[in-house]
Design an enzyme around this catalytic site. Sequence first.
Site, mmCIF file in Angstrom:
data_model
loop_
_atom_site.group_PDB
_atom_site.id
_atom_site.type_symbol
_atom_site.label_atom_id
_atom_site.label_comp_id
_atom_site.label_asym_id
_atom_site.label_seq_id
_atom_site.Cartn_x
_atom_site.Cartn_y
_atom_site.Cartn_z
ATOM 1 N N GLY A 190 0.833 -1.193 0.000
ATOM 2 C CA GLY A 190 0.000 0.000 0.000
ATOM 3 C C GLY A 190 0.861 1.232 0.000
ATOM 4 N N GLY A 244 0.790 5.153 1.662
ATOM 5 C CA GLY A 244 0.104 6.127 2.508
ATOM 6 C C GLY A 244 0.718 7.493 2.310
ATOM 7 N N PHE A 288 2.918 8.801 3.880
ATOM 8 C CA PHE A 288 4.316 8.880 4.278
ATOM 9 C C PHE A 288 5.255 7.993 3.468
ATOM 10 C CE2 PHE A 288 1.571 9.541 7.990
ATOM 11 C CZ PHE A 288 1.850 10.876 8.228
ATOM 12 N N ASP A 309 -3.343 10.601 10.001
ATOM 13 C CA ASP A 309 -3.815 9.951 8.776
ATOM 14 C C ASP A 309 -4.708 8.756 9.150
ATOM 15 O OD1 ASP A 309 -4.134 9.643 6.066
ATOM 16 O OD2 ASP A 309 -2.184 8.705 5.715
#
Length: 603
Positions: free
Chosen positions: A289, A291, A293, A409
């Site tokens: 995945g 994100g 960051f 987040d």
Amino acid sequence: MGLIYAVLMLVSLHSVVASDYQGDALFALKTSLNASPSQLSDWTQNQVSPCTWSNVNCDSNYVISVTLSSMGFSGTLSPKIGILKRLSTLSLQGNGITGGIPEEFGNLSSLTSLKLENNHLTGQIPSTLGNLKKLQVLILSQNNLNGSIPESIMGLSKLNRLQLDSNDLSGEVPEKLFQVPTYNFTGNHLNCGVNFSHVCESGNDTTEVSNRPKLGITFGIVGSVIGLLLLGGLLFLVWKIRHKGWRREVFFNVSGEDDRQIAFGQLKKFAWRELLLATDNFSEENVLGQGGFGKVYKGVLADNTMIAVKRLTDYESPGGEAAFLREVEMISVAVHRNLLRLIGFCTTLSERLLVYPFMQNLSVAYHLRELKLGEPVLDWRTRMKVALGTARGLEYLHEHCNPKIIHRDVKAANVLLDEDFEAVVGDFGLAKLVDVRKTHVTTQVRGTMGYIAPEYLSTGKSSERTDVFGYGIMLLELVTGQRAIDFSRLEDDVLLLDHVKKLEREKQLDVIVDGNLNRNYDSQEVKMMIQIALLCTQSPDDRPLMSEVLRMLEGEGLTERWEEWQQVEVTRRQENERLQRRFDHFGEDSIYNQIAIELSGGR
Ligand SMILES: *[C@@H]1O[C@H](CO)[C@@H](O)[C@H](O)[C@H]1NC(C)=O
Ligand SMILES: *[C@@H]1O[C@H](CO)[C@@H](O)[C@H](O)[C@H]1NC(C)=O
Ligand SMILES: *[C@@H]1O[C@H](CO)[C@@H](O)[C@H](O)[C@H]1NC(C)=O
Ligand SMILES: *[C@@H]1O[C@H](CO)[C@@H](O)[C@H](O)[C@H]1NC(C)=O
Ligand SMILES: *[C@@H]1O[C@H](CO)[C@@H](O)[C@H](O)[C@H]1NC(C)=O
């Protein structure tokens, strides 16, 4: 005319009859509790409806809650209240009530919360409590109850809190009860079976499922010696740090030992090569995945341990290593069942990586939207469990970490599921890691569009309130299965939040429940989740804290806040409409819409 009058008479006669038996039952309770003349003085026998009495709440003339906690009662519980079919909350904790729990309590079929802790109750837990199919909270702690835990309790599928600690209970704890999200069985003579034996031992601080290892742990005599040694070690570390600054050797490499109490102890410094090998040179095929960051890769270490490697994006400055290590250490100290545990890290001149255990059930977002054909849908009970677990994890970050950690987040994609489908919040504490080198340049808004609180978007300042907002949106994802932003929805409904608000106004919430659930859900709980979600996404000062969210999920205090919300919302809408009429389409909602859409376009 005559007919209408007759109907009215019948209706009022009916309500008199309905309240009468309720009043009788409550009056019997008052009597059996030995209330003094000054206590509950407005509970009188000759009054028609008990709905005006203190400590009693009604809904359409039916008693739904009775709260008599810490009032110094010393009598017994009256079996007569078993007749209150609509009673949802019964709180009698903190009195000196004696005698047993009447079997008739098993007739309170609407009960969601029963609190009798901290009394002098004796006898056994009646097996009829197993009939309370809606029960979510059962607290009988600190009484003198004996006998075994009735098997029927296992049938309480809604239970999310079961506290039986400090009684005289014996026998086996059915293994199924360890699936209840929060439990406490300590301080009895219970046998918890091989797998959970530690849970039943008194004085063990890791009794609750949501256990968070505390450093102030009660050591035995041997323990104290170990404690002193540890303290010595820590002092030595502090000394070293003072004299040499943060250096790599601060982080021990302990191989394989499960020593959860010592946060540094388990943090491993990985070699770059090791991670290259584990992730197959960071191959795109292993990407789990992406994100705010950086990307996350799946990997396998040489000893076959599965890991997830987070490769922080746009890392450049080598000068920030000390700060990086400080943040890493801070993350590693946050240890909680509902938080993803950091197991190690790696730094090179141009890379910063974090290593986590691989969560075999991936993310909540995966189970909501990316399931492969034939994979089972996330059922409603698990969704409730995820809501609770995530709330617990965030509450820990906000209210038990020092300094507190703002996630920034929060979303279904960042909530992972372990092998028991317990929610594990990942990706926390990273904001500072990536922003360290940027602080003097700009304040960057990090997060994911659709989850970012409006005030964070406009001011760039985040707080725990921005996390609460993200959590609210995540609850909506759990209910609807939909994305926070979806351009395939109608123009005004692109934001999930607006979409849900609209349906809530139109009282059409059933439309929005995830079709994949095939109508297998509890509509009361759906309503609760949506109400909490809307409370979490209101203006920052009105949002609840995570600890308050937790209490509401456990059935406390939602009703009042929801009423307030509705009032505020009506005023807000009227104001908006007024503004809208004046400035055409410059209402608050549409401004937010516009910003959100513009920003998300760039990603
Ligand atoms: C209430 O509970 C008692 C004991 O559990 C039972 O005998 C009785 O039939 C119940 N009464 C009603 C009205 O359900
Ligand atoms: C439980 O306690 C009561 C007295 O409160 C006693 O009469 C009874 O025998 C006890 N039962 C068990 C199973 O220990
Ligand atoms: C203990 O846990 C293991 C692994 O989860 C399981 O296979 C076993 O059946 C459990 N033991 C008991 C007594 O339930
Ligand atoms: C407390 O629980 C842990 C497992 O979480 C166990 O290893 C330990 O022996 C228990 N301590 C006591 C004093 O029962
Ligand atoms: C469990 O109950 C015991 C005894 O009542 C109490 O001391 C302890 O703090 C409780 N554990 C947790 C984690 O709440």
